[in-house]
Every structure is written in C-alpha cells, then in structure tokens.
Write a protein that holds these residues in place. Sequence first.
Motif, mmCIF file in Angstrom:
data_model
loop_
_atom_site.group_PDB
_atom_site.id
_atom_site.type_symbol
_atom_site.label_atom_id
_atom_site.label_comp_id
_atom_site.label_asym_id
_atom_site.label_seq_id
_atom_site.Cartn_x
_atom_site.Cartn_y
_atom_site.Cartn_z
ATOM 1 N N THR A 84 0.826 -1.133 -0.112
ATOM 2 C CA THR A 84 0.090 -0.051 0.028
ATOM 3 C C THR A 84 0.632 1.387 0.077
ATOM 4 N N GLY A 85 2.126 1.202 -0.477
ATOM 5 C CA GLY A 85 2.888 2.285 -0.643
ATOM 6 C C GLY A 85 2.508 3.491 -1.634
ATOM 7 N N VAL A 86 3.153 4.452 -1.964
ATOM 8 C CA VAL A 86 3.080 5.420 -2.859
ATOM 9 C C VAL A 86 2.721 4.869 -4.338
ATOM 10 N N LEU A 87 3.724 3.903 -4.675
ATOM 11 C CA LEU A 87 3.383 3.449 -6.248
ATOM 12 C C LEU A 87 1.942 2.788 -6.320
ATOM 13 N N TYR A 88 1.926 2.091 -5.292
ATOM 14 C CA TYR A 88 0.333 1.379 -5.384
ATOM 15 C C TYR A 88 -0.712 2.131 -5.182
ATOM 16 N N ALA A 89 -0.695 3.119 -4.535
ATOM 17 C CA ALA A 89 -1.825 3.994 -4.219
ATOM 18 C C ALA A 89 -2.046 4.862 -5.601
ATOM 19 N N ALA A 90 -1.098 5.275 -6.502
ATOM 20 C CA ALA A 90 -1.126 5.891 -7.535
ATOM 21 C C ALA A 90 -1.433 4.949 -8.531
ATOM 22 N N ALA A 91 -1.080 3.798 -8.517
ATOM 23 C CA ALA A 91 -1.395 2.835 -9.653
ATOM 24 C C ALA A 91 -3.033 2.275 -9.535
ATOM 25 N N GLY A 92 -3.477 2.254 -8.192
ATOM 26 C CA GLY A 92 -4.840 1.710 -7.686
ATOM 27 C C GLY A 92 -5.086 0.496 -8.271
ATOM 28 N N LEU A 93 -4.183 -0.692 -8.117
ATOM 29 C CA LEU A 93 -4.248 -1.877 -8.805
ATOM 30 C C LEU A 93 -5.636 -2.490 -8.043
ATOM 31 N N GLY A 94 -5.942 -2.303 -6.671
ATOM 32 C CA GLY A 94 -7.043 -3.116 -6.026
ATOM 33 C C GLY A 94 -8.276 -2.505 -6.769
ATOM 34 N N ASP A 95 -8.310 -1.365 -7.320
ATOM 35 C CA ASP A 95 -9.771 -0.788 -7.819
ATOM 36 C C ASP A 95 -10.060 -1.156 -9.129
#
Length: 277
Positions: A84-95
């Motif tokens: 849930t770091g910066v990269l993942y928040a920006a990518a929004g993979l969970g959405d």
Amino acid sequence: MLICLPPSEGKTPAPDGAAPVDLTALTAPSLTPRREKVLNALAEVSARPDATDVLKVGAGLADEVARNTALRTAAAAPATDVYTGVLYAAAGLGDLTGTAAARAASSVLVFSGLWGVVAPGDRIPAYRLSMGVDLPGIGKLGTAWRDDLAAVLDARAAGDVVVDCRSAAYAAAWKPRTTGPDATDWVAVRVVREHDGKRTVVSHNAKHTRGVLTGHLLRRAGAAPTSAETLLAAARELDGQVIGTEVGTGLSYRMVEATLHDATTRTGPRTLEIVIA
C-alpha cells in the motif's frame, strides 16, 4: 507486456481471521521450495535479539519483524491490499475491474525478497524482508532468487516488452535477456523533475509517477504494448496531464514528456525517461 514492480516498504496486515497463505496457490508454484527455505530462515532470524540489525530495519519496527516468526499462520490478503505504498496508491491496482483487472492479473508481477514474485491477486501476509538482505542460511536474496526466477520468467518475457519499475536491489534478482532467440525488450522507467531548465532525479515523485504509468498501461483502451516503441507511444498519452501533487508544497505537477533512450550496455535495459514539472 510484463510490468515488474517492487513491493512497498511498508505492508498492511490482512484482517484478523482471514485464511493464511497457501504457498502452492501462489503464482509460479515451481518457486515453492525456495519460498519454503526463505520463509523458514526468516522465521528463525526474526526470533533473534539482533533481528532488526540483520534485516536492516530500525528498532522501531521490532513488532513488524516479530510477525515474521508466524507468517505461515498469519492472516493473508491479496497483494494489492498488503502493498500500500506510494506507487500502489497511484496505480490503484486494487480498484481495477473488467479488462483492466484481467490485464493486471496476466501482466503485473511484484518482486519480493520472501516470495520471489507474486501477482496482484496472490494472497500473502504482511512481512518485513527486503531483497537487499543477506539472510543467514540463504545468503544475499538477490542472488539466491536469480536462477529460480530466470527459470520462471525468461520464457514468459521472451518476445515481449518488460516495463521495469523496480529498484536496483530487486532488479538484481532477475534481469531479462536482451540478446539471443528469446530476447526481451527490457525497458527501465526513470523519472526526472524539470525545474529552471535543469533535470534532476526524484524519489517520492518517481514512485508516484511509476504508479501512474502502471495504472495507465492497465486501464487504457488500446492494446497492451509489446515493444519499447509501443510502450513509449502509450506513455506519451499522458503528456501534459497533471499526475500528482508535490509533498510539502501541495503544488500539482504534470508530465512534460516521455523519451526512449538506448541501452548503455549490450545486456542492459533501454530507458523510458519521464519528465515531470
């Protein structure tokens, strides 16, 4: 297209009561024997008084390190919820949904010092272990994983484009082949900030920008890139767009341009340079 991501430094634990990790259900089950060995070595080291020193983390993370001793029974969640770091928040993979989610499942791999690689939907517990660690009983993880990952990934990447968003420690665990009949178009993503005519490498904004690029490549309507040139064309679709906010100042920044640079060595990656301002 194969997008290679680093894990986030911090991990979010799964909800209490969730089922534990099933090693045989993770992506690339041929990695299970190596995963077992690293998991056992990590549990042993994490119980030592000097565990934080060996694992190269601050004393304030002692509780997170202690969790490493019980990872086989700890609650697990999809990697998109744990990282849930910066990269993942920006990518929004969970959405992601529909075609974008299917594209992520088939084209995104997260590199890990513990698991080797995992796909976005793989269920894992939160853990503390960097690929840069020299783990007693295993050795330097970047070296320990190299042959196992090559056996899994060389064939997957052959004839395709690898979009490499990893840091150096994780890139050491697998380097795509850029020559020979099974060659891969290997492209490392570099982010620089332009200010007063000068361009400098950035850290936080680089992670965020790589995340934005990852999300764009998965959500865009066009076909997935299969070469460095089609990757460049896809990245340029973001030219001029506001893609983030500066930490501290609150000022927004946009993508100025994307350019493709040749490899500096025969076996190294080409570079997709993204300029933000």
